[in-house]
Design a protein around this motif. Structure first.
Motif, PDB file in Angstrom:
ATOM      1  N   PHE A   1      21.335  -5.721   0.429  1.00 35.83           N
ATOM      2  CA  PHE A   1      20.516  -4.527   0.118  1.00 35.83           C
ATOM      3  C   PHE A   1      20.393  -3.808   1.444  1.00 35.83           C
ATOM      4  CE2 PHE A   1      16.358  -2.108   0.031  1.00 35.83           C
ATOM      5  CZ  PHE A   1      16.805  -1.430  -0.937  1.00 35.83           C
ATOM      6  N   SER A   2      19.778  -4.362   2.406  1.00 39.63           N
ATOM      7  CA  SER A   2      19.119  -3.723   3.663  1.00 39.63           C
ATOM      8  C   SER A   2      20.575  -3.313   4.505  1.00 39.63           C
ATOM      9  CB  SER A   2      18.257  -4.513   4.603  1.00 39.63           C
ATOM     10  OG  SER A   2      19.044  -5.856   4.987  1.00 39.63           O
ATOM     11  N   LEU A   3      21.715  -3.901   4.319  1.00 40.35           N
ATOM     12  CA  LEU A   3      22.827  -3.200   5.359  1.00 40.35           C
ATOM     13  C   LEU A   3      23.104  -1.964   5.145  1.00 40.35           C
ATOM     14  CD1 LEU A   3      25.078  -4.382   6.951  1.00 40.35           C
ATOM     15  CD2 LEU A   3      26.439  -4.364   4.893  1.00 40.35           C
TER      16      LEU A   3
ATOM     17  N   TYR B   1      21.412  -0.074   8.320  1.00 36.30           N
ATOM     18  CA  TYR B   1      22.044  -0.292   9.537  1.00 36.30           C
ATOM     19  C   TYR B   1      23.273   0.555   9.707  1.00 36.30           C
ATOM     20  CZ  TYR B   1      18.500  -4.006  10.050  1.00 36.30           C
ATOM     21  OH  TYR B   1      17.301  -4.691  10.167  1.00 36.30           O
ATOM     22  N   GLU B   2      23.943   0.496   8.576  1.00 36.96           N
ATOM     23  CA  GLU B   2      25.212   1.474   8.628  1.00 36.96           C
ATOM     24  C   GLU B   2      25.151   2.649   8.596  1.00 36.96           C
ATOM     25  OE1 GLU B   2      27.600  -0.059   5.043  1.00 36.96           O
ATOM     26  OE2 GLU B   2      28.666  -1.370   6.628  1.00 36.96           O
ATOM     27  N   GLY B   3      23.766   3.065   7.980  1.00 33.60           N
ATOM     28  CA  GLY B   3      23.366   4.403   8.059  1.00 33.60           C
ATOM     29  C   GLY B   3      23.290   4.995   9.440  1.00 33.60           C
ATOM     30  N   ALA B   4      22.819   4.267  10.192  1.00 36.49           N
ATOM     31  CA  ALA B   4      22.434   4.519  11.773  1.00 36.49           C
ATOM     32  C   ALA B   4      23.487   4.733  12.251  1.00 36.49           C
ATOM     33  CB  ALA B   4      21.535   3.695  12.300  1.00 36.49           C
ATOM     34  N   ARG B   5      24.653   3.908  12.297  1.00 34.96           N
ATOM     35  CA  ARG B   5      25.905   3.980  12.928  1.00 34.96           C
ATOM     36  C   ARG B   5      26.613   5.227  12.078  1.00 34.96           C
ATOM     37  NH1 ARG B   5      30.174  -0.205  10.898  1.00 34.96           N
ATOM     38  NH2 ARG B   5      30.045   0.798   9.082  1.00 34.96           N
ATOM     39  N   ASN B   6      26.474   5.531  11.015  1.00 35.08           N
ATOM     40  CA  ASN B   6      27.089   6.803  10.359  1.00 35.08           C
ATOM     41  C   ASN B   6      26.458   8.140  10.888  1.00 35.08           C
ATOM     42  OD1 ASN B   6      28.826   5.259   8.755  1.00 35.08           O
ATOM     43  ND2 ASN B   6      27.413   5.242   6.972  1.00 35.08           N
TER      44      ASN B   6
END
Length: 401
Positions: A77-79, A82-87
């Protein structure tokens, strides 16, 4: 207070839709002067380069990364955050300094960017998308909940609603959770399990309620909409139509007359077709909807005088490759300068930010993108981004190795 001059570049003037040599002077995060022969405490050499206002993408999903729906729902769920920050970092590196997140990002992500905890474009957020039972945002398929790309959490309310009073309460919940814009699906969609894009969702009294209740909070409504669902959305006062396939002449005439924006997300169609060709695991009925998706309404919308703003629907085409959309808009009949306008001042005006963003003018926030070559040449523009400034601060510099 330090004064920095961006000297000798070819500036895209979003007001005139022309590009001419000029300098830009920046102090304390704002543009203070535009002209020639300006002086300053420091300078950035832009000779032989183009200078654009920070670009704006009006339709992204920063918490989503893959266009493979079944792969996405198997992740922790929380991934997504973190991927959002990279995106967000990838989007910023493409020269996109402001976005409107069309479902996924919550208030914490917007605040983290504002406080400098993560690098990324500044954001307006919708949190999630209002959907009728069985609509584009309903995760239930005939017998089970198979694909919930946006599962609810304390910062992202559940959004399947039916009837005006349910909609009234849900809009208020979204406002309470920090939404800057209310999003709704007034038609079916391509990659959902239910009806296709030609089927209208929500009745007039329901759409009118979401528009009126959002307006009471000072917010606009954006509508995922095609065909008759788009017509109903325009008739009831939404601010923008997202995607907008199968728009007939009456709908386009209403949009032009009312100033309703079209955000075409042409990149999404490219990404979906590429995913099918690569063997993405979509069910056959979704593959058929992707294949059925016809040429966009952009060319006819331009001819009808409909205002157009850039949006990509990333990650259906990857985050960080947002500027493909400019080339696709040109393929649909827009001049390169008009496509750039759609990604700058038009996009800022759609988002209510035209007084502070969207053009290189004194008093506006100093979002600048330095590109190699002619700024009016949008071909491969994303690959030619050399430096990105947000509020006058360098936030990305290309590695030319």
């Amino acid at each position: 207070m330090k004064r920095v001059v961006f000297r000798g570049g070819t500036l895209f003037d979003a007001e005139s839709r022309c590009a001419d040599p000029a300098d830009v002077a920046v102090e304390d995060g704002r543009i203070v002067e535009v002209g020639t022969g300006l002086d300053g405490d420091e300078e950035v050499d832009c000779a032989g380069r183009g200078v654009l206002p920070g670009l704006i993408d009006c339709h992204v999903h920063v918490t989503m990364t893959s266009s493979d729906l079944f792969e996405s729902v198997q992740q922790p769920f929380s991934l997504q955050f973190y991927e959002g920050a990279r995106n967000m970092a990838r989007t910023l590196a493409a020269g996109v300094t402001t976005v409107r997140d069309a479902a996924g990002a919550d208030l914490g992500m917007r605040v983290a960017q504002e406080r400098g905890l993560i690098a990324g474009p500044r954001m307006q957020i919708s949190l999630n998308m209002l959907s009728q039972t069985g609509g584009h945002g309903d995760p239930w398929w005939p017998s089970t909940c198979v694909v919930d790309l946006l599962p609810p959490h304390p910062g992202r309310p559940p959004v399947v609603v039916d009837g005006p009073e349910e909609i009234r309460r849900k809009v208020r919940e979204l406002v309470r959770a920090g939404a800057d814009v209310i999003k709704a699906a007034t038609s079916g969609g391509v990659v959902s399990g239910g009806a296709g894009p030609k089927i209208a969702h929500f009745r007039d009294d329901e759409i009118a309620m979401m528009v009126n209740e959002a307006a009471a909070a000072g917010l606009p409504v954006m509508a995922h909409a095609h065909g008759d669902g788009a017509k109903a959305a325009v008739r009831n006062g939404v601010r923008s139509i997202e995607h907008g396939h199968f728009l007939d002449d009456e709908t386009l005439e209403m949009m032009a007359a009312r100033g309703t924006w079209l955000v075409p997300t042409l990149s999404a169609g490219v990404g979906l077709r590429q995913a099918v060709e690569a063997g993405a695991g979509y069910p056959e009925h979704i593959v058929e909807k992707i294949k059925e998706r016809t040429e966009s309404s952009v060319r006819r919308a331009v001819e009808a005088g409909v205002p157009i703003a850039m949006g990509t629907d990333a990650p259906l085409y990857p985050h960080g490759e947002n500027l493909l959309e400019l080339e696709l808009l040109v393929e649909q009949g827009m001049r390169p300068a008009d496509a750039l306008h759609a990604a700058t001042l038009s996009a800022a005006n759609l988002m209510g930010l035209g007084s502070s963003l969207g053009s290189l003018a004194p008093g506006k926030r100093a979002d600048l993108v330095v590109v190699d070559g002619d700024p009016l040449d949008v071909r491969d523009l994303g690959k030619r981004v050399l430096a990105v400034y947000q509020d006058g601060r360098l936030v990305h510099a290309a590695d030319r190795g």
